[in-house]
Design a protein around this motif. Sequence first.
Motif, PDB file in Angstrom:
ATOM      1  N   GLU A 173       0.838  -1.192   0.000  1.00  0.00           N
ATOM      2  CA  GLU A 173       0.000   0.000   0.000  1.00  0.00           C
ATOM      3  C   GLU A 173       0.872   1.241   0.000  1.00  0.00           C
ATOM      4  N   ARG A 174       0.274   2.346  -0.417  1.00  0.00           N
ATOM      5  CA  ARG A 174       0.967   3.644  -0.406  1.00  0.00           C
ATOM      6  C   ARG A 174       1.249   4.017   1.047  1.00  0.00           C
ATOM      7  N   THR A 175       2.521   4.348   1.341  1.00  0.00           N
ATOM      8  CA  THR A 175       2.939   4.673   2.703  1.00  0.00           C
ATOM      9  C   THR A 175       4.012   5.757   2.657  1.00  0.00           C
ATOM     10  N   ASP A 176       3.868   6.794   3.456  1.00  0.00           N
ATOM     11  CA  ASP A 176       4.866   7.861   3.520  1.00  0.00           C
ATOM     12  C   ASP A 176       6.035   7.477   4.427  1.00  0.00           C
ATOM     13  N   PHE A 177       7.113   8.209   4.296  1.00  0.00           N
ATOM     14  CA  PHE A 177       8.309   8.120   5.143  1.00  0.00           C
ATOM     15  C   PHE A 177       9.047   6.792   5.048  1.00  0.00           C
ATOM     16  N   LEU A 178       8.940   6.099   3.942  1.00  0.00           N
ATOM     17  CA  LEU A 178       9.661   4.833   3.767  1.00  0.00           C
ATOM     18  C   LEU A 178      11.173   5.048   3.763  1.00  0.00           C
ATOM     19  N   TRP A 179      11.609   6.232   3.361  1.00  0.00           N
ATOM     20  CA  TRP A 179      13.031   6.563   3.247  1.00  0.00           C
ATOM     21  C   TRP A 179      13.725   6.685   4.597  1.00  0.00           C
ATOM     22  N   LYS A 180      13.001   6.568   5.688  1.00  0.00           N
ATOM     23  CA  LYS A 180      13.634   6.666   7.009  1.00  0.00           C
ATOM     24  C   LYS A 180      14.417   5.408   7.383  1.00  0.00           C
ATOM     25  N   THR A 181      14.259   4.336   6.626  1.00  0.00           N
ATOM     26  CA  THR A 181      15.020   3.108   6.822  1.00  0.00           C
ATOM     27  C   THR A 181      15.321   2.511   5.447  1.00  0.00           C
ATOM     28  N   THR A 182      15.777   1.293   5.402  1.00  0.00           N
ATOM     29  CA  THR A 182      16.179   0.671   4.138  1.00  0.00           C
ATOM     30  C   THR A 182      15.053   0.772   3.107  1.00  0.00           C
ATOM     31  N   CYS A 183      15.398   1.379   1.971  1.00  0.00           N
ATOM     32  CA  CYS A 183      14.407   1.707   0.948  1.00  0.00           C
ATOM     33  C   CYS A 183      15.143   1.970  -0.369  1.00  0.00           C
ATOM     34  N   PHE A 184      14.442   1.860  -1.466  1.00  0.00           N
ATOM     35  CA  PHE A 184      15.010   2.124  -2.789  1.00  0.00           C
ATOM     36  C   PHE A 184      14.177   3.199  -3.469  1.00  0.00           C
ATOM     37  N   GLU A 185      14.830   4.006  -4.304  1.00  0.00           N
ATOM     38  CA  GLU A 185      14.142   5.136  -4.924  1.00  0.00           C
ATOM     39  C   GLU A 185      14.444   5.237  -6.416  1.00  0.00           C
ATOM     40  N   ILE A 186      13.449   5.721  -7.129  1.00  0.00           N
ATOM     41  CA  ILE A 186      13.583   6.066  -8.543  1.00  0.00           C
ATOM     42  C   ILE A 186      13.114   7.508  -8.698  1.00  0.00           C
ATOM     43  N   PHE A 187      13.892   8.311  -9.395  1.00  0.00           N
ATOM     44  CA  PHE A 187      13.465   9.665  -9.774  1.00  0.00           C
ATOM     45  C   PHE A 187      13.377   9.682 -11.295  1.00  0.00           C
ATOM     46  N   TRP A 188      12.259  10.144 -11.824  1.00  0.00           N
ATOM     47  CA  TRP A 188      11.984  10.119 -13.267  1.00  0.00           C
ATOM     48  C   TRP A 188      11.656  11.544 -13.698  1.00  0.00           C
ATOM     49  N   GLN A 189      12.507  12.132 -14.559  1.00  0.00           N
ATOM     50  CA  GLN A 189      12.277  13.504 -15.020  1.00  0.00           C
ATOM     51  C   GLN A 189      12.243  13.545 -16.543  1.00  0.00           C
ATOM     52  N   PRO A 190      11.067  13.832 -17.122  1.00  0.00           N
ATOM     53  CA  PRO A 190      10.984  13.992 -18.575  1.00  0.00           C
ATOM     54  C   PRO A 190      11.897  15.135 -19.030  1.00  0.00           C
ATOM     55  N   HIS A 191      12.360  15.071 -20.264  1.00  0.00           N
ATOM     56  CA  HIS A 191      13.306  16.060 -20.777  1.00  0.00           C
ATOM     57  C   HIS A 191      12.741  17.471 -20.908  1.00  0.00           C
ATOM     58  N   ASP A 192      11.434  17.607 -21.017  1.00  0.00           N
ATOM     59  CA  ASP A 192      10.879  18.956 -21.208  1.00  0.00           C
ATOM     60  C   ASP A 192      10.327  19.492 -19.891  1.00  0.00           C
ATOM     61  N   GLY A 193      11.039  20.414 -19.285  1.00  0.00           N
ATOM     62  CA  GLY A 193      10.533  21.062 -18.075  1.00  0.00           C
ATOM     63  C   GLY A 193      11.250  20.640 -16.803  1.00  0.00           C
ATOM     64  N   THR A 194      10.692  21.095 -15.683  1.00  0.00           N
ATOM     65  CA  THR A 194      11.313  20.865 -14.382  1.00  0.00           C
ATOM     66  C   THR A 194      10.567  19.826 -13.550  1.00  0.00           C
ATOM     67  N   TYR A 195       9.396  19.387 -14.019  1.00  0.00           N
ATOM     68  CA  TYR A 195       8.594  18.395 -13.318  1.00  0.00           C
ATOM     69  C   TYR A 195       9.372  17.084 -13.185  1.00  0.00           C
ATOM     70  N   TYR A 196       9.195  16.386 -12.045  1.00  0.00           N
ATOM     71  CA  TYR A 196       9.745  15.041 -11.904  1.00  0.00           C
ATOM     72  C   TYR A 196       8.883  14.227 -10.939  1.00  0.00           C
ATOM     73  N   ARG A 197       9.063  12.908 -11.003  1.00  0.00           N
ATOM     74  CA  ARG A 197       8.308  11.976 -10.168  1.00  0.00           C
ATOM     75  C   ARG A 197       9.291  11.160  -9.334  1.00  0.00           C
ATOM     76  N   GLU A 198       8.946  10.953  -8.076  1.00  0.00           N
ATOM     77  CA  GLU A 198       9.766  10.157  -7.151  1.00  0.00           C
ATOM     78  C   GLU A 198       8.985   8.925  -6.717  1.00  0.00           C
ATOM     79  N   PHE A 199       9.646   7.764  -6.773  1.00  0.00           N
ATOM     80  CA  PHE A 199       9.088   6.514  -6.266  1.00  0.00           C
ATOM     81  C   PHE A 199       9.930   6.053  -5.087  1.00  0.00           C
ATOM     82  N   ASN A 200       9.291   5.650  -3.999  1.00  0.00           N
ATOM     83  CA  ASN A 200       9.960   5.016  -2.863  1.00  0.00           C
ATOM     84  C   ASN A 200       9.459   3.577  -2.814  1.00  0.00           C
ATOM     85  N   LEU A 201      10.394   2.634  -2.768  1.00  0.00           N
ATOM     86  CA  LEU A 201      10.053   1.215  -2.828  1.00  0.00           C
ATOM     87  C   LEU A 201      10.678   0.501  -1.636  1.00  0.00           C
ATOM     88  N   SER A 202       9.854  -0.046  -0.761  1.00  0.00           N
ATOM     89  CA  SER A 202      10.342  -0.708   0.440  1.00  0.00           C
ATOM     90  C   SER A 202      10.399  -2.216   0.249  1.00  0.00           C
TER      91      SER A 202
END
Length: 170
Positions: free
Chosen positions: A51-80
Amino acid sequence: MHSLILHPDCAEGPIKAVSADIEATDGGCRARFRVQGDIDKIKVPIHAHSERTDFLWKTTCFEIFWQPHDGTYYREFNLSPSSRWACYDFDDFRKNSTDAPVHAISIACSYNDGELVLEASIATDLPLPADVALNAIVEDYDGNIQFWALAFAEGKPEFHSTVCRAITLD
């Protein structure tokens, strides 16, 4: 697999190597993270309902940051390793964080005393071409936290930095 580097301000610990890979799919992406070292000495969140859960990055966790080439918008995934996840959209560097729309995220994690492998399949709209970051946060039982990434900007560990987005997907 791409080798991740340990941030220079982090103390060495039970983990000796982290690698990761990602590929775009028709409906999102698939990622794989591998941690090598003394896995018994790191905190691995126990399996839980996905399920969707905040603050996963406070312990062992993996992340993906995805930024399309046009603009400053980006998406962050935290995967526990627990199978919990989070996904956020940002308008710019740490600005206007909102929960991002996700159709589904499936996480599988396996480990033994020498290796942990997390595989994630993410179903969501991810524009291409994009610059992508793959990161790991590893906490040991002494409370030390290591930050691993493809690259780091100068200064403290900052996964939101565009410097970390060292993979280009077309």
